[in-house]
Design an enzyme around this catalytic site. Structure first.
Site, PDB file in Angstrom:
ATOM      1  N   GLU A   1       2.689   1.872  11.668  1.00 28.71           N
ATOM      2  CA  GLU A   1       1.607   2.765  11.200  1.00 28.71           C
ATOM      3  C   GLU A   1       2.156   3.877  10.303  1.00 28.71           C
ATOM      4  O   GLU A   1       1.552   4.216   9.281  1.00 28.71           O
ATOM      5  CB  GLU A   1       0.873   3.369  12.399  1.00 28.71           C
ATOM      6  CG  GLU A   1       0.113   2.365  13.246  1.00 28.71           C
ATOM      7  CD  GLU A   1      -0.975   1.648  12.474  1.00 28.71           C
ATOM      8  OE1 GLU A   1      -1.539   2.239  11.533  1.00 28.71           O
ATOM      9  OE2 GLU A   1      -1.258   0.470  12.790  1.00 28.71           O
TER      10      GLU A   1
ATOM     11  N   ASP B   1       5.282  -3.614   8.029  1.00 29.36           N
ATOM     12  CA  ASP B   1       6.176  -4.333   8.949  1.00 29.36           C
ATOM     13  C   ASP B   1       7.625  -4.218   8.485  1.00 29.36           C
ATOM     14  O   ASP B   1       8.546  -4.012   9.295  1.00 29.36           O
ATOM     15  CB  ASP B   1       5.785  -5.809   9.034  1.00 29.36           C
ATOM     16  CG  ASP B   1       4.573  -6.047   9.920  1.00 29.36           C
ATOM     17  OD1 ASP B   1       4.136  -5.106  10.615  1.00 29.36           O
ATOM     18  OD2 ASP B   1       4.048  -7.180   9.914  1.00 29.36           O
TER      19      ASP B   1
END
EC number: 3.4.24.84
Length: 426
Positions: free
Chosen positions: A287, A370
């Site tokens: 995030e 990611d």
């Protein structure tokens, strides 16, 4: 995609290491039920919208709004008042017609698959509260927007766009502090190892973290989530308790005071839900990657560019009387109706194309986030966290490629795991 749900009854070989057959079957049945519900609710929505258009529902409701505002002493010259009455009636109609579908989704589908944590009383209380809060925001904002369009002259679209920009930024700023707490309880994350690790990770990438909250999402659903919000040097992180293995109420014995059969039953079904601290940190690393890589700012810029374009085209089209006549307005051209016709109907094909482009961009951003978590050394923990979250939320990891390309804003699980796999092995 429904054919995939129906025919893929055994765990594919490439998924054998990450998903057991019981979970695979549960997720398959859950997604099949959701797909069936989505088809029928979507079909109803299309039929309802078509019937409203064919039967003159929009001009009927506008005239009814005029009669109601007229009885209150506001004549036809008070177009903004009539517009607000129209908006109130339209949203009330939408809420009433959508209520059976929402009830079925919550108390049949979500309940059947162990996600619903609400009682019927909580559901209705929540629905009423949402409607009231929505009206408290929607009606004043709409009245000001209509007023700006009325007095803005030839360049009203610039002022209207600037107004909506300010409103959106204000709402984003105040949502988690003032609006979200009306529906869910937010508590500061207790002092301890997890909070210290979150603060250390945030500091390592210069994320201006001020507070970390835990929201009691388990009172509503056992689905899990995490997000951050705030502008400039005032960022806050919010973690759903269902994301945290140590904090999730669903992992604990039901308190005696709860006494609700539905909640007790649902909680029992969801033992050992959530992620370990290291996995939570990996999810947050993903995030925070969105922030560090500028994805949030890029999305805001794209959204505002699109908003400006729409208002500009609205300014070009609003004078076309044939547009109003096509929807049953032969003698008047109300501004609110013009907004509805142009934004909801005329822009519909454009919105579909834009939505697809944003979906493609979103998937790209997810891979980048990611990769950022991977650079923080969280590849192994993010790998296991993604598997756990997929299991907790009963995500089905097999998808038709066209359906996936069009609908999935996040890459399929296998693609994300493959991208993390090499780093995990290293």
């Amino acid at each position: 995609q429904r054919r995939v749900y129906r025919t893929t009854t055994h765990v594919p070989q490439e998924l054998g290491q990450i998903m057991d057959s019981e979970t695979f079957e549960k997720s398959r049945l859950y997604q099949l039920d959701k797909s069936t519900f989505s088809f029928w609710s979507g079909l109803y929505s299309e039929v309802e919208g078509t019937m409203i258009l064919l039967c003159g529902g929009i001009p009927f409701l506008w005239n009814l709004s005029g009669q109601i505002s007229g009885r209150a002493g506001f004549g036809p010259e008070y177009e903004i008042v009539q517009s607000l009455v129209f908006l109130l009636l339209a949203t009330l109609f939408s809420a009433v017609t959508g209520l059976p579908w929402s009830l079925y989704n919550t108390f049949v589908i979500e309940e059947k698959h162990g996600f619903n944590q609400q009682t019927l009383g909580f559901f209705f209380k929540d629905a009423i509260k949402k409607f009231i809060v929505t009206q408290c925001i929607l009606l004043p904002v709409t009245s000001l927007l209509l007023y700006i369009i009325k007095i803005g002259g030839d360049y009203f679209f610039i002022y209207a766009w600037l107004f909506t920009l300010v409103v959106s930024l204000v709402l984003v700023t105040i949502y988690a502090d003032y609006i979200a707490p009306l529906f869910d309880k937010f508590i500061p994350l207790p002092e301890g190892e997890l909070k210290q690790q979150i603060e250390t990770m945030a500091k390592s990438i210069d994320f201006p973290l001020t507070k970390v909250y835990v929201v009691e999402g388990s009172k509503r659903s056992s689905h899990s989530n995490a997000y951050f919000y705030g502008f400039f040097k005032n960022k806050r992180i919010v973690l759903f308790d269902t994301l945290l293995e140590d904090y999730s109420a669903l992992n604990k014995e039901p308190a005696e005071e709860d006494g609700e059969d539905e909640e007790t039953k649902s909680k029992t079904k969801n033992k050992k839900q959530g992620c370990k601290n290291e996995e939570v940190l990996a999810v947050l690393g993903h995030e925070l990657g969105h922030w560090k890589l500028g994805h949030t700012v890029k999305n805001i810029i794209i959204s505002q560019m699109n908003s400006f374009l729409c208002f500009f085209l609205f300014a070009v089209l609003i004078g076309r009387k044939e547009l109003f006549a096509a929807f049953g307005f032969y003698d008047t051209q109300p501004t609110l109706i013009g907004l509805m016709i142009i934004f909801q109907f005329i822009f519909s094909p454009y919105n579909e194309v834009l939505s697809f482009c944003l979906t493609v961009l979103s998937r790209r951003f997810e891979f980048q986030a990611d990769a950022f978590a991977k650079e923080l050394g969280k590849a192994k923990d993010l790998y296991s966290a993604l598997i756990k979250l997929n299991k907790d939320n009963l995500g089905f990891p097999v998808s038709d490629w066209i359906f996936s390309m069009w609908h999935y804003s996040h890459p399929p699980l296998l693609e994300r795991l493959q991208a993390l796999k090499d780093a995990k092995q290293e």
